[in-house]
Design an enzyme around this catalytic site. Structure first.
Site, PDB file in Angstrom:
ATOM      1  N   ASN A 115       0.826  -1.212   0.000  1.00 21.28           N
ATOM      2  CA  ASN A 115       0.000   0.000   0.000  1.00 21.28           C
ATOM      3  C   ASN A 115       0.853   1.253   0.000  1.00 21.28           C
ATOM      4  O   ASN A 115       1.963   1.284   0.526  1.00 21.28           O
ATOM      5  CB  ASN A 115      -0.971  -0.017   1.188  1.00 21.28           C
ATOM      6  N   PHE A 169      -1.702   8.257   4.383  1.00 19.61           N
ATOM      7  CA  PHE A 169      -2.458   8.917   5.485  1.00 19.61           C
ATOM      8  C   PHE A 169      -3.734   9.592   4.979  1.00 19.61           C
ATOM      9  O   PHE A 169      -4.043  10.735   5.344  1.00 19.61           O
ATOM     10  CB  PHE A 169      -1.596   9.966   6.213  1.00 19.61           C
ATOM     11  N   SER A 216       5.723   5.487   8.574  1.00 19.49           N
ATOM     12  CA  SER A 216       5.051   5.168   7.314  1.00 19.49           C
ATOM     13  C   SER A 216       5.998   5.494   6.167  1.00 19.49           C
ATOM     14  O   SER A 216       6.628   6.549   6.159  1.00 19.49           O
ATOM     15  CB  SER A 216       3.776   5.997   7.154  1.00 19.49           C
ATOM     16  N   ASN A 227       5.012   6.129   3.251  1.00 15.57           N
ATOM     17  CA  ASN A 227       4.222   6.778   2.206  1.00 15.57           C
ATOM     18  C   ASN A 227       4.014   8.270   2.400  1.00 15.57           C
ATOM     19  O   ASN A 227       3.236   8.884   1.679  1.00 15.57           O
ATOM     20  CB  ASN A 227       2.862   6.066   2.070  1.00 15.57           C
ATOM     21  N   THR A 228       4.683   8.852   3.397  1.00 15.32           N
ATOM     22  CA  THR A 228       4.700  10.308   3.558  1.00 15.32           C
ATOM     23  C   THR A 228       6.157  10.715   3.390  1.00 15.32           C
ATOM     24  O   THR A 228       6.991  10.335   4.214  1.00 15.32           O
ATOM     25  CB  THR A 228       4.151  10.711   4.949  1.00 15.32           C
ATOM     26  N   LYS A 284       5.990   4.210  16.938  1.00 20.37           N
ATOM     27  CA  LYS A 284       5.949   3.098  15.980  1.00 20.37           C
ATOM     28  C   LYS A 284       7.114   3.208  15.009  1.00 20.37           C
ATOM     29  O   LYS A 284       7.285   4.228  14.349  1.00 20.37           O
ATOM     30  CB  LYS A 284       4.616   3.112  15.225  1.00 20.37           C
ATOM     31  N   ASN A 325       6.082  -1.070  11.301  1.00 18.85           N
ATOM     32  CA  ASN A 325       5.258  -0.621  10.181  1.00 18.85           C
ATOM     33  C   ASN A 325       5.562  -1.516   8.964  1.00 18.85           C
ATOM     34  O   ASN A 325       6.262  -2.526   9.092  1.00 18.85           O
ATOM     35  CB  ASN A 325       5.588   0.859   9.893  1.00 18.85           C
TER      36      ASN A 325
END
Ligand SMILES: Cc1cc2nc3c(=O)[nH]c(=O)nc-3n(C[C@H](O)[C@H](O)[C@H](O)COP(=O)(O)O)c2cc1C
Length: 364
Positions: free
Chosen positions: A111, A115, A178, A180-181, A216, A245
């Protein structure tokens, strides 16, 4: 029995559509039905940590409920705790679709959601409207920064979320892992992490003394960077470590047509890596804070491996997608059998067993 057939139908559909469908259904589960459906807790699996009582170790990992707050439905699936988020101060749409992919041959997901969430106000309103009885276990809130916020100003975003959401959280998680940021994972570096966590811990302690704040971490840190992050987190006052994560690694799925998609990989291919990170965090933390083990928990054996490696609690996301509504019940029943096989009377006795001579019970 029914689930494999239903899953093969659902897996024909776009993953994000199925996700919304699942949420739509979970939202409509009345509390009485959730209570009735929730598998009976197994006393030997109860865990107390961070001042909270969990009726089993298996919780729902962040990212499934990004602020919709489908709580009775999710607890009805048997999770002992539910981690909502990641929530950012302002709403944001996330990355363009498609951004969620299945790799069924590998029991994995990939994925790059980024966010997507409706922001802290919407989440706080939904949590405020929730009857207390709908909280069938501890509720965690995982917080992050908006994509447009530069890292220099990240602390303000985290503090805003803590300020707005802490009254509704049994624990909070600072998500800096994450993939993805853009740039987010840089907040795991020593000085940045130290500044951010100290600010968050202080802010929360002034408003809700004793409420746990966890951090995390990513599974892609070098062993040295991981040790450093654990030390910094504990020194800054974090109450626990959530490990891990999703991973940027494609080990084990290299040949899959989706392997080249940008994003984080979760599920079975992450299991070993995440368990090794749990093992290292546990050794480094040396009992000072609990470890929440996440990453590729697909069955009881996987949950048990993380517990023996040092996890006090475990969480799953991808396991639920592949395992369906009976997932948590099966994991808990399997865990009870594994404890009995290894002659542990409670789950707490098995935490970190791999680190002890002979792999047995803790002394005393
Ligand atoms: C679609 C998707 C969205 C996710 N979103 C978030 C998120 O917003 N915040 C977060 O901390 N973790 C997020 N995660 C990571 C999970 O919480 C978990 O750490 C990771 O998927 C590994 O666990 P699993 O193998 O059981 O899925 C997401 C995972 C998936 C698959």
């Amino acid at each position: 029995m029914l689930w494999p057939a239903l899953r093969s139908v659902l897996f024909q559909l776009d993953p994000e559509r199925v996700h919304h469908l699942a949420h739509w259904a979970l939202h409509r589960v009345p509390l009485a039905v959730a209570r009735a459906r929730r598998p009976a807790p197994i006393p030997a699996l109860a865990v107390r940590c961070m001042g909270l009582d969990f009726d089993g170790p298996v919780g729902l990992a962040a990212g499934f409920d990004k602020g919709d707050v489908a709580l009775p439905g999710l607890f009805g699936l048997g999770f002992s705790h539910v981690e909502i988020g990641t929530i950012t101060p302002r709403p944001q749409p996330g990355n363009d679709r498609p951004r969620l992919f299945r790799l069924p041959e590998h029991r994995a997901l990939l994925n790059r959601m980024g966010f997507n969430n409706e922001g802290m106000e919407a989440c706080a309103r939904r949590l405020a409207a929730l009857p207390p009885a709908a909280r069938l276990g501890p509720v965690g809130i995982n917080v992050g920064k908006n994509k447009v916020t530069p890292n220099e100003d990240a602390a303000a975003d985290y503090l805003a979320c803590i300020e707005r959401l802490h009254p509704y959280a049994d624990y909070l998680v600072v998500n800096i892992s994450s993939p993805n940021t853009p740039g987010l994972r840089q907040l795991q570096e020593r000085d940045a992490l130290d500044r951010l966590l100290r600010a968050c811990v202080r802010h929360l302690a002034e408003r809700a003394p004793g409420k746990p704040l966890l951090v995390k971490l990513a599974p892609d840190l070098s062993p040295e960077a991981l040790d450093e992050a654990v030390d910094v987190a504990i020194a800054a006052g974090a109450a626990g470590i959530v490990a891990t994560n999703t991973t940027l690694s494609r080990a084990g799925v290299e040949r899959h047509p989706r392997a080249a998609e940008a994003g984080g990989l979760s599920g079975a291919p992450l299991e070993r890596l995440a368990t090794d990170v749990v093992r290292r965090c546990y050794a480094r933390a040396a009992g000072r804070v609990p470890i929440v083990g996440v990453g590729g928990v697909m069955d009881a054996e996987g949950a048990y491996a993380k517990i023996r490696a040092g996890a006090t609690l475990v969480q799953a996301y991808t396991g639920l997608i592949y395992g369906g509504p009976g997932f948590v019940g099966r994991v808990n029943a399997g865990l009870a059998r594994l404890l009995e096989r290894d002659e542990f009377s409670t789950l707490s006795d098995a935490i970190g067993a791999d680190h002890r001579q002979g792999g047995g019970k803790a002394a005393g």
